[in-house]
Design a protein around this motif. Structure first.
Motif, PDB file in Angstrom:
ATOM      1  N   MET A 172       0.846  -1.186   0.000  1.00 29.03           N
ATOM      2  CA  MET A 172       0.000   0.000   0.000  1.00 29.03           C
ATOM      3  C   MET A 172       0.890   1.247   0.000  1.00 29.03           C
ATOM      4  O   MET A 172       1.856   1.325   0.743  1.00 29.03           O
ATOM      5  CB  MET A 172      -0.896   0.004   1.236  1.00 29.03           C
ATOM      6  N   LYS A 173       0.526   2.213  -0.853  1.00 33.94           N
ATOM      7  CA  LYS A 173       1.297   3.447  -0.914  1.00 33.94           C
ATOM      8  C   LYS A 173       1.117   4.246   0.380  1.00 33.94           C
ATOM      9  O   LYS A 173       0.094   4.162   1.064  1.00 33.94           O
ATOM     10  CB  LYS A 173       0.852   4.285  -2.108  1.00 33.94           C
ATOM     11  N   LEU A 174       2.146   5.049   0.676  1.00 34.80           N
ATOM     12  CA  LEU A 174       2.143   5.827   1.907  1.00 34.80           C
ATOM     13  C   LEU A 174       0.971   6.794   1.945  1.00 34.80           C
ATOM     14  O   LEU A 174       0.329   6.965   2.996  1.00 34.80           O
ATOM     15  CB  LEU A 174       3.473   6.583   2.036  1.00 34.80           C
ATOM     16  N   ILE A 175       0.654   7.440   0.826  1.00 32.73           N
ATOM     17  CA  ILE A 175      -0.426   8.423   0.812  1.00 32.73           C
ATOM     18  C   ILE A 175      -1.762   7.762   1.098  1.00 32.73           C
ATOM     19  O   ILE A 175      -2.626   8.331   1.778  1.00 32.73           O
ATOM     20  CB  ILE A 175      -0.449   9.173  -0.549  1.00 32.73           C
ATOM     21  N   TYR A 176      -1.962   6.518   0.631  1.00 35.13           N
ATOM     22  CA  TYR A 176      -3.208   5.809   0.924  1.00 35.13           C
ATOM     23  C   TYR A 176      -3.286   5.436   2.400  1.00 35.13           C
ATOM     24  O   TYR A 176      -4.363   5.499   3.016  1.00 35.13           O
ATOM     25  CB  TYR A 176      -3.320   4.557   0.060  1.00 35.13           C
ATOM     26  N   ARG A 177      -2.161   5.037   2.973  1.00 34.52           N
ATOM     27  CA  ARG A 177      -2.159   4.704   4.400  1.00 34.52           C
ATOM     28  C   ARG A 177      -2.452   5.955   5.238  1.00 34.52           C
ATOM     29  O   ARG A 177      -3.176   5.890   6.237  1.00 34.52           O
ATOM     30  CB  ARG A 177      -0.805   4.114   4.781  1.00 34.52           C
ATOM     31  N   ILE A 178      -1.899   7.095   4.814  1.00 32.38           N
ATOM     32  CA  ILE A 178      -2.183   8.350   5.521  1.00 32.38           C
ATOM     33  C   ILE A 178      -3.668   8.683   5.428  1.00 32.38           C
ATOM     34  O   ILE A 178      -4.292   9.085   6.420  1.00 32.38           O
ATOM     35  CB  ILE A 178      -1.327   9.491   4.946  1.00 32.38           C
ATOM     36  N   ALA A 179      -4.257   8.507   4.243  1.00 36.58           N
ATOM     37  CA  ALA A 179      -5.683   8.794   4.062  1.00 36.58           C
ATOM     38  C   ALA A 179      -6.544   7.895   4.948  1.00 36.58           C
ATOM     39  O   ALA A 179      -7.514   8.360   5.572  1.00 36.58           O
ATOM     40  CB  ALA A 179      -6.069   8.619   2.596  1.00 36.58           C
ATOM     41  N   LEU A 180      -6.208   6.614   5.023  1.00 39.65           N
ATOM     42  CA  LEU A 180      -6.972   5.700   5.870  1.00 39.65           C
ATOM     43  C   LEU A 180      -6.867   6.091   7.340  1.00 39.65           C
ATOM     44  O   LEU A 180      -7.856   6.055   8.087  1.00 39.65           O
ATOM     45  CB  LEU A 180      -6.470   4.268   5.669  1.00 39.65           C
ATOM     46  N   ARG A 181      -5.670   6.458   7.763  1.00 38.64           N
ATOM     47  CA  ARG A 181      -5.502   6.843   9.167  1.00 38.64           C
ATOM     48  C   ARG A 181      -6.208   8.159   9.472  1.00 38.64           C
ATOM     49  O   ARG A 181      -6.770   8.328  10.564  1.00 38.64           O
ATOM     50  CB  ARG A 181      -4.009   6.944   9.488  1.00 38.64           C
ATOM     51  N   LEU A 215     -17.573  14.071   5.397  1.00 37.54           N
ATOM     52  CA  LEU A 215     -17.144  13.764   4.031  1.00 37.54           C
ATOM     53  C   LEU A 215     -16.422  14.955   3.400  1.00 37.54           C
ATOM     54  O   LEU A 215     -15.378  14.789   2.766  1.00 37.54           O
ATOM     55  CB  LEU A 215     -18.352  13.360   3.185  1.00 37.54           C
ATOM     56  N   VAL A 216     -17.003  16.150   3.575  1.00 35.15           N
ATOM     57  CA  VAL A 216     -16.366  17.344   2.995  1.00 35.15           C
ATOM     58  C   VAL A 216     -14.991  17.569   3.629  1.00 35.15           C
ATOM     59  O   VAL A 216     -13.996  17.834   2.939  1.00 35.15           O
ATOM     60  CB  VAL A 216     -17.266  18.575   3.193  1.00 35.15           C
ATOM     61  N   LEU A 217     -14.941  17.444   4.968  1.00 37.07           N
ATOM     62  CA  LEU A 217     -13.670  17.654   5.665  1.00 37.07           C
ATOM     63  C   LEU A 217     -12.645  16.594   5.276  1.00 37.07           C
ATOM     64  O   LEU A 217     -11.468  16.901   5.058  1.00 37.07           O
ATOM     65  CB  LEU A 217     -13.915  17.622   7.172  1.00 37.07           C
ATOM     66  N   LEU A 218     -13.121  15.343   5.148  1.00 40.16           N
ATOM     67  CA  LEU A 218     -12.203  14.259   4.783  1.00 40.16           C
ATOM     68  C   LEU A 218     -11.641  14.464   3.382  1.00 40.16           C
ATOM     69  O   LEU A 218     -10.429  14.344   3.157  1.00 40.16           O
ATOM     70  CB  LEU A 218     -12.926  12.922   4.872  1.00 40.16           C
ATOM     71  N   LEU A 219     -12.525  14.765   2.426  1.00 38.84           N
ATOM     72  CA  LEU A 219     -12.058  14.981   1.056  1.00 38.84           C
ATOM     73  C   LEU A 219     -11.109  16.183   0.979  1.00 38.84           C
ATOM     74  O   LEU A 219     -10.107  16.158   0.263  1.00 38.84           O
ATOM     75  CB  LEU A 219     -13.254  15.187   0.126  1.00 38.84           C
ATOM     76  N   THR A 220     -11.438  17.230   1.738  1.00 37.24           N
ATOM     77  CA  THR A 220     -10.566  18.407   1.742  1.00 37.24           C
ATOM     78  C   THR A 220      -9.200  18.073   2.333  1.00 37.24           C
ATOM     79  O   THR A 220      -8.153  18.438   1.767  1.00 37.24           O
ATOM     80  CB  THR A 220     -11.218  19.537   2.549  1.00 37.24           C
ATOM     81  N   THR A 227      -2.605  15.237   0.107  1.00 33.68           N
ATOM     82  CA  THR A 227      -1.985  14.656  -1.086  1.00 33.68           C
ATOM     83  C   THR A 227      -1.126  15.688  -1.809  1.00 33.68           C
ATOM     84  O   THR A 227       0.006  15.392  -2.227  1.00 33.68           O
ATOM     85  CB  THR A 227      -3.062  14.118  -2.035  1.00 33.68           C
ATOM     86  N   TRP A 228      -1.670  16.881  -1.958  1.00 37.23           N
ATOM     87  CA  TRP A 228      -0.914  17.942  -2.649  1.00 37.23           C
ATOM     88  C   TRP A 228       0.363  18.274  -1.890  1.00 37.23           C
ATOM     89  O   TRP A 228       1.449  18.339  -2.481  1.00 37.23           O
ATOM     90  CB  TRP A 228      -1.794  19.182  -2.786  1.00 37.23           C
ATOM     91  N   ILE A 229       0.241  18.464  -0.564  1.00 35.40           N
ATOM     92  CA  ILE A 229       1.423  18.778   0.246  1.00 35.40           C
ATOM     93  C   ILE A 229       2.400  17.605   0.250  1.00 35.40           C
ATOM     94  O   ILE A 229       3.624  17.774   0.153  1.00 35.40           O
ATOM     95  CB  ILE A 229       0.999  19.137   1.683  1.00 35.40           C
ATOM     96  N   PHE A 230       1.853  16.393   0.353  1.00 36.28           N
ATOM     97  CA  PHE A 230       2.699  15.192   0.411  1.00 36.28           C
ATOM     98  C   PHE A 230       3.527  15.059  -0.865  1.00 36.28           C
ATOM     99  O   PHE A 230       4.743  14.818  -0.805  1.00 36.28           O
ATOM    100  CB  PHE A 230       1.806  13.965   0.612  1.00 36.28           C
ATOM    101  N   HIS A 231       2.858  15.199  -2.027  1.00 36.93           N
ATOM    102  CA  HIS A 231       3.581  15.034  -3.287  1.00 36.93           C
ATOM    103  C   HIS A 231       4.629  16.128  -3.474  1.00 36.93           C
ATOM    104  O   HIS A 231       5.721  15.858  -3.987  1.00 36.93           O
ATOM    105  CB  HIS A 231       2.600  15.017  -4.455  1.00 36.93           C
ATOM    106  N   ARG A 232       4.316  17.325  -3.079  1.00 44.50           N
ATOM    107  CA  ARG A 232       5.306  18.402  -3.215  1.00 44.50           C
ATOM    108  C   ARG A 232       6.475  18.188  -2.259  1.00 44.50           C
ATOM    109  O   ARG A 232       7.635  18.417  -2.620  1.00 44.50           O
ATOM    110  CB  ARG A 232       4.646  19.759  -2.955  1.00 44.50           C
ATOM    111  N   SER A 233       6.168  17.733  -1.050  1.00 41.70           N
ATOM    112  CA  SER A 233       7.226  17.549  -0.057  1.00 41.70           C
ATOM    113  C   SER A 233       8.068  16.315  -0.337  1.00 41.70           C
ATOM    114  O   SER A 233       9.246  16.271   0.014  1.00 41.70           O
ATOM    115  CB  SER A 233       6.615  17.445   1.344  1.00 41.70           C
ATOM    116  N   MET A 234       7.451  15.295  -0.956  1.00 38.84           N
ATOM    117  CA  MET A 234       8.125  14.016  -1.164  1.00 38.84           C
ATOM    118  C   MET A 234       8.763  13.878  -2.552  1.00 38.84           C
ATOM    119  O   MET A 234       9.182  12.780  -2.924  1.00 38.84           O
ATOM    120  CB  MET A 234       7.129  12.870  -0.946  1.00 38.84           C
ATOM    121  N   ARG A 235       8.831  14.952  -3.299  1.00 39.49           N
ATOM    122  CA  ARG A 235       9.452  14.864  -4.632  1.00 39.49           C
ATOM    123  C   ARG A 235      10.879  14.322  -4.576  1.00 39.49           C
ATOM    124  O   ARG A 235      11.249  13.475  -5.393  1.00 39.49           O
ATOM    125  CB  ARG A 235       9.425  16.247  -5.292  1.00 39.49           C
ATOM    126  N   PRO A 236      11.718  14.787  -3.648  1.00 41.68           N
ATOM    127  CA  PRO A 236      13.081  14.219  -3.584  1.00 41.68           C
ATOM    128  C   PRO A 236      13.084  12.716  -3.325  1.00 41.68           C
ATOM    129  O   PRO A 236      13.915  11.984  -3.869  1.00 41.68           O
ATOM    130  CB  PRO A 236      13.731  14.992  -2.436  1.00 41.68           C
TER     131      PRO A 236
END
Length: 425
Positions: free
Chosen positions: A1-10, A146-151, A157-166
C-alpha cells in the motif's frame, strides 16, 4: 500500500471518533441552550400567572395562540413541603387544538396565597422533537465529515507530493540503478536536510556496491583465467594415465570418475569466465542474427541428444526474426534456454517454443513452480540435475541485461514458461 493511501486511511479513522465526539457535544450543548431559553420563558409565564392569581386578577387564557398551557391544582402542606420549590423537566403533553401529543418543556412550582392555601402550578411549552434534531445533526455531521475528509485528503496529497518529490526522485533512481552499468548520480535537488542525507547515503551505498561488484568480477575473471591451464594439465595427465599405464579395473573406474568431475569443473570455469566477459562488455561486435533460424538449427540437435526421453517439441516460429546481437551471445541465449527446458522436462512430456510479437516463449511441463525471485541467480538449482552447473539461467539473464531484453519466468497450468522480449527498434 502506498504511503499516501495509508495516511488517508488513518486520517479517516482518526476523524470518525473526533466527529462523533463533536456531534455529541454539539447535540447536548444545543439541547441545553434551547432548554435554557425555554426555562426562562416558562419562569416569566409562571410568574405572570402567580402574580395575577394572588392579586385576584383574570388569569391568562389557556389557549393564547402559542400552544402554551398551564394547570393550577390545590395541594396539601405536606405535599408542598415534599416537593422542590421549582422543577423543570421534559414530558409529552396532549394539545387539544392539534389533537396530538407533542414533546414539551414543563415547569412545576409550589406557591401559597394569603390564606396559606397551597397550589401546584404546572406550565408547559411545546419544544422540539429530539429525534428530528438527532437526525438533522447526524445528516450534517456526515456531510461535514465527508467534505472535511475529502478536503484533508486533497490538501494532504498535494502537500505530500510536493514535499516528497526528492524521495520519489530517489526511488526512481534506485529502480533504474543497475550494477555493472554506467549510472547517473543520485538526484539531489533538495534543500531538506533529511532528504539530502538520504541521497548522500544512497550514493555512497551505490558506490560501495559498484566497487565490490567490480572487484568480484575481476576476481572471478582472474581466477577462471588462471585455472584454465592447471585444469587442462590435469585433464591431459588423466588421459595419459588411461592411455599409457597398465591399470586394474578399480583404478580405471576411479580415473573415469576424476575425469567426469574435472570435466564439470572445466565447464563451470568456462561459464564463469563467459559471465565475466559479458559483464565486462567484451562482446562489442554485433551482427544481424536470425533468431528463428537459430532455434530451427538448435532444437533438432537437442531432440537428438535427448531422444531416449521421448520429449515432444512443438515449434511455432515466423520465417525470419532478425535482431542485432553478437552471434556468440545469441547462441548462448538460445542454447541455454533450450537445454534448460529439455533437462527439466520429464520423459514423455512436451516442450512448446513460440516466437510472436518480438517475444520468444519456451514452455515445458513441470510439477512444482520455481522460485521466481532467485531462478536467475548464480548456482541456483530448483531441482538438482546431474552435470548441471547452476549457471545456465544466470548466463541467459546476463545476455538479456547486456542487450536490455526483458526476461520473465512464470508457472501457469502446470508449465514452466520463460519469455524473452526484444524491445522495439
Amino acid at each position: 500500500m502506498k504511503l499516501i493511501y495509508r495516511i488517508a486511511l488513518r486520517l479517516s479513522a482518526v476523524l470518525i471518533p473526533l466527529m462523533a465526539l463533536w456531534a455529541t457535544l454539539f447535540y447536548f450543548m444545543t439541547v441545553d441552550e434551547i432548554n435554557d431559553e425555554a426555562d426562562d420563558a416558562l419562569a416569566d409565564y409562571s410568574e405572570l400567572i402567580i402574580v395575577r392569581m394572588l392579586a385576584g386578577r383574570e388569569l391568562p387564557p389557556l389557549n393564547s395562540g402559542s400552544n402554551n398551557s398551564y394547570s393550577i391544582t390545590p395541594v396539601t402542606r405536606e405535599y408542598a413541603d415534599s416537593k422542590s420549590h421549582i422543577e423543570y423537566y421534559d414530558a409529552e403533553v396532549y394539545i387539544p387544538e392539534k389533537e396530538e401529543t407533542e414533546p414539551a418543556r414543563i415547569l412545576s412550582t409550589i406557591f401559597c396565597d394569603n390564606d396559606d392555601n397551597y397550589y401546584e402550578l404546572k406550565v408547559s411549552m411545546p419544544t422540539f422533537e429530539k429525534e428530528d434534531l438527532v437526525r438533522t445533526i447526524l445528516f450534517w455531521i456526515v456531510l461535514l465529515y465527508l467534505v472535511l475528509l475529502l478536503t484533508l485528503i486533497g490538501v494532504t496529497t498535494w502537500i505530500f507530493h510536493r514535499s516528497m518529490r526528492p524521495l520519489y526522485a530517489l526511488l526512481h533512481w534506485l529502480d533504474n540503478f543497475t550494477l555493472g552499468k554506467t549510472n547517473t548520480p543520485v538526484p539531489d535537488d533538495t534543500h531538506i536536510t533529511e532528504f539530502h542525507k538520504l541521497n548522500v547515503a544512497a550514493q555512497e551505498a551505490a558506490n560501495r556496491s559498484a566497487m565490490l561488484f567490480e572487484r568480484q568480477k575481476q576476481f572471478i575473471g582472474n581466477a577462471s583465467h588462471e585455472l584454465q591451464t592447471p585444469l587442462a594439465i590435469l585433464g591431459n595427465r588423466i588421459e595419459w594415465l588411461l592411455d599409457n599405464t597398465e591399470l586394474n579395473e578399480k583404478q580405471v573406474e576411479e580415473l573415469f570418475k576424476m575425469q567426469r568431475s574435472l570435466g564439470h569443473i572445466v565447464r563451470l570455469n568456462k561459464t564463469l569466465l563467459l559471465l565475466t566477459k559479458i559483464e565486462n562488455g567484451q562482446f562489442p561486435e554485433s551482427t544481424e542474427v536470425d533468431v528463428a533460424a537459430l532455434i530451427r538449427e538448435q532444437a533438432p540437435l537437442y531432440n537428438e541428444i535427448y531422444e531416449s526421453r521421448q520429449i515432444d517439441c512443438r515449434i511455432d516460429l515466423p520465417d525470419r526474426f532478425v535482431v542485432s546481437m553478437n552471434d556468440s551471445l545469441a547462441s548462448t541465449l538460445i542454447t541455454n534456454l533450450l537445454k534448460n527446458a529439455y533437462v527439466h522436462t520429464e520423459p514423455g512430456h512436451s516442450i512448446d517454443i513460440a516466437l510472436h510479437n518480438r517475444t520468444l516463449t519456451i514452455a515445458n511441463d513441470g510439477n512444482t513452480p520455481l522460485d521466481a525471485d532467485h531462478i536467475f541467480d548464480r548456482f541456483y538449482q530448483g531441482n538438482k540435475k546431474e552435470g548441471s552447473t547452476g549457471l545456465g539461467l544466470a548466463l541467459v539473464k546476463a545476455v538479456c541485461r547486456y542487450y536490455n531484453l526483458d526476461i520473465e519466468y512464470r508457472y501457469t497450468d502446470g508449465r514452466h514458461c520463460f519469455a524473452v522480449t526484444w524491445p522495439q527498434k
